[in-house]
Motif scaffolding. Structure first.
Motif, short mmCIF file in Angstrom:
data_model
loop_
_atom_site.label_atom_id
_atom_site.label_comp_id
_atom_site.label_asym_id
_atom_site.label_seq_id
_atom_site.Cartn_x
_atom_site.Cartn_y
_atom_site.Cartn_z
N UNK A 258 35.74 32.33 76.03
CA UNK A 258 35.51 33.18 74.86
C UNK A 258 36.63 34.19 74.68
N UNK A 259 37.04 34.82 75.78
CA UNK A 259 38.11 35.81 75.71
C UNK A 259 39.43 35.15 75.31
N UNK A 260 39.67 33.95 75.85
CA UNK A 260 40.88 33.21 75.50
C UNK A 260 40.91 32.90 74.00
N UNK A 261 39.75 32.56 73.45
CA UNK A 261 39.68 32.24 72.02
C UNK A 261 39.94 33.48 71.16
N UNK A 262 39.35 34.60 71.55
CA UNK A 262 39.52 35.84 70.78
C UNK A 262 40.96 36.32 70.84
N UNK A 263 41.59 36.17 72.01
CA UNK A 263 42.96 36.66 72.19
C UNK A 263 44.02 35.62 71.81
N UNK A 264 43.59 34.38 71.61
CA UNK A 264 44.53 33.27 71.35
C UNK A 264 45.50 33.09 72.51
N UNK A 265 44.92 32.97 73.73
CA UNK A 265 45.72 32.77 74.94
C UNK A 265 45.07 31.67 75.78
N UNK A 266 45.75 31.13 76.79
CA UNK A 266 45.18 30.08 77.64
C UNK A 266 44.04 30.61 78.51
N UNK A 267 43.02 29.82 78.67
CA UNK A 267 41.88 30.19 79.50
C UNK A 267 42.25 30.14 80.98
N UNK A 268 41.72 31.09 81.75
CA UNK A 268 41.86 31.07 83.20
C UNK A 268 43.21 31.49 83.74
#
Length: 507
Positions: A258-268
């Motif tokens: 979810x945070x990756x989607x909001x920030x537009x960055x890779x997950x993990x």
């Protein structure tokens, strides 16, 4: 026969003792089960909910500490970064309980740099109290100027650095208290919007949520954020208190899908912001970006920084006059070198930048000197979590005070110093669902509300004791500061009142 009777008696005693032991053991077990059930179902105490039964020992030992601290434990003012006296006031304010103390202050009152307020002979009486009036930001320059209701608000903390229930609690509490909440650099989440509070959207060096593939501003994404009525202003973050000269740091363990989607960055993966904006490398580019964002969105736009070198202040003020006031930031958020809630290199946290006590008078005086004080509103932050500190900031020239860690304490933070990990025991700065369940957003939002309203009330008490009707009427004449010899001297001797240069004075 006598020996037999004695043996029978002994057996009976042992039997009774065994029965009593079993009964006591059973009652203890029932008590533990009951306490476990109560702790896991109550919502007021995060530590007890996350650590059933054993979490109760914290309060027991805290209680005993009141009696044994003089023998074994540190005194009220000896803990860092926030001492027990500072935290205790916030806890009491957030719980809306009696904030009085007995037997005298534990504050020494003779430490160099400490500030004292000067009460007047005839304090402002109740019928003359004036509620703090809203202050308008961006009036005459933004299509949608913002009338900020409160002088005390929530500073920037990102979703990602904070947990979902923490953001939800802050958003709800801010709406009820009538204060704004800064999103931090981590983008706009649905949990910021959920509570209905006013929001400041922060553009950090990575421009999370509004960046293009090259890390530059994506105007369409910015307009999508601006379309939310709750987003009242935009803040360009140049630097922050915990790490001046370095961008935000979010460990990969906290970068959920979810945070990756909001920030537009890779997950993990670790999310490390650049230490500067790739498209802001000069004062002219900074003023251009402020003007660009305000023209695009129609909303007040400002900047956030930690003051280090100050040689650029005269230059930017001159440029604003040369280019026109439409290029001026609508506000400046001044952070302190001792600010910051999240991960940062210790070398920067310990040695870089100026604390707010040194930087606030410099910025405030420059704005007055160049006739920009009414054009550019001054917001300050940095360990200002108690009424005395907030009132001091207003007296020194701030228009608003914002706090991050003060509001974390209102949520139940116990200063476990694990903000940079995923193991916060109170569920505030972790994405571990087991730890988050202890933080109930509805319950904690009430504490956020009470902390904000109690702060405004008690800053008013200080102002009224000084004889003014409104906290923003406090000034340096109401303050004295302890000098190197341990004696108080007028604050105006250390920081004389500055007058506007005649060529910049408004007609």
């Amino acid at each position: 026969m006598q020996n037999l009777s004695l043996s029978t008696f002994t057996v009976n005693v042992l039997a009774i003792s065994a029965i009593l032991f079993v009964v006591a053991l059973g009652l203890t077990a029932l008590a533990v089960v009951y306490m476990y059930w109560v702790d896991t179902h109550q919502k007021k105490h995060t530590v007890r909910r996350n650590y059933p039964v054993i979490g109760r020992f914290r309060y027991f030992f805290e209680y005993l500490g009141e009696f044994f601290r003089q023998y074994f434990f540190a005194q009220d003012r000896e803990e860092l970064p926030f001492n027990r006296a500072q935290r205790s006031w916030v806890y009491r304010a957030a719980k809306n309980i009696d904030s009085t103390i007995a037997f005298g202050s534990t504050r020494p009152l003779n430490q160099p740099g400490d500030v004292l307020f000067l009460n007047c002979l005839f304090p402002t009486i109740a019928q003359d109290h004036v509620p703090p009036a809203p202050v308008v930001i961006g009036e005459g320059y933004a299509r949608f100027p913002y009338a900020a209701q409160s002088f005390f608000n929530i500073s920037g903390m990102s979703f990602g650095a904070l947990s979902q229930p923490a953001v939800r609690a802050l958003s709800r509490g801010a709406a009820k208290a009538g204060i704004w909440m800064n999103t931090g650099e981590g983008g706009l989440s649905p949990y910021h919007l959920e509570g209905g509070c006013d929001l400041i959207f922060q553009l950090g060096t990575a421009k999370y949520g509004v960046q293009d593939n090259e890390g530059r501003l994506d105007e369409q994404k910015l307009l999508a954020v601006s379309a939310h009525e709750q987003v009242k202003m935009f803040e360009i973050k140049l630097s922050q208190g915990a790490k001046p000269g370095k961008g935000g740091m979010l460990p990969g363990a906290k970068v959920t899908a979810e945070i990756a989607r909001i920030r537009s960055i890779p997950e993990g993966q670790d999310s490390i912001s650049p230490n500067g904006h790739v498209d802001i490398r000069s004062l002219d580019q900074l003023l251009d970006m402020v003007h660009r964002i305000r023209e695009l969105t129609g909303k007040p736009t400002g900047m956030k920084l930690v003051l280090g070198s100050a040689d650029w202040l005269d230059e930017i003020c001159l440029k604003i006059h040369e280019r026109g006031w439409q290029y001026a930031p609508d506000f400046i958020t001044l952070d302190s070198a001792d600010g910051g809630t999240g991960a940062a290199p210790q070398s920067l946290m310990d040695f870089m930048g100026l604390p707010i006590a040194a930087s606030l008078p410099v910025i405030a005086d420059k704005l007055v000197e160049y006739g920009l004080k009414q054009r550019i509103r001054l917001i300050v932050s940095g360990k200002l979590i108690n009424p005395g500190k907030v009132a001091w900031a207003l007296a020194m020239g701030a228009d608003f005070v914002v706090s991050a860690r003060g509001f974390l304490f209102s949520l139940g933070c116990i200063q476990a110093l694990q903000c940079n990990k995923n193991t916060c025991p109170t569920g505030i700065t972790t994405h571990d669902k087991d730890l988050q369940r202890g933080l109930d957003p509805q319950e904690k939002s009430e504490r956020v509300y009470h902390y904000a309203t109690t702060m405004v009330k008690e800053v008013g008490v200080l102002a009224h004791s000084c004889g003014v009707t409104d906290p923003r009427s406090l000034n340096r004449h109401h303050l004295q500061i302890i000098n190197e010899t341990g004696l108080p001297e007028p604050m105006t001797d250390l920081y004389p009142v500055v007058r506007t240069r005649p060529e910049y004075d408004l007609p």
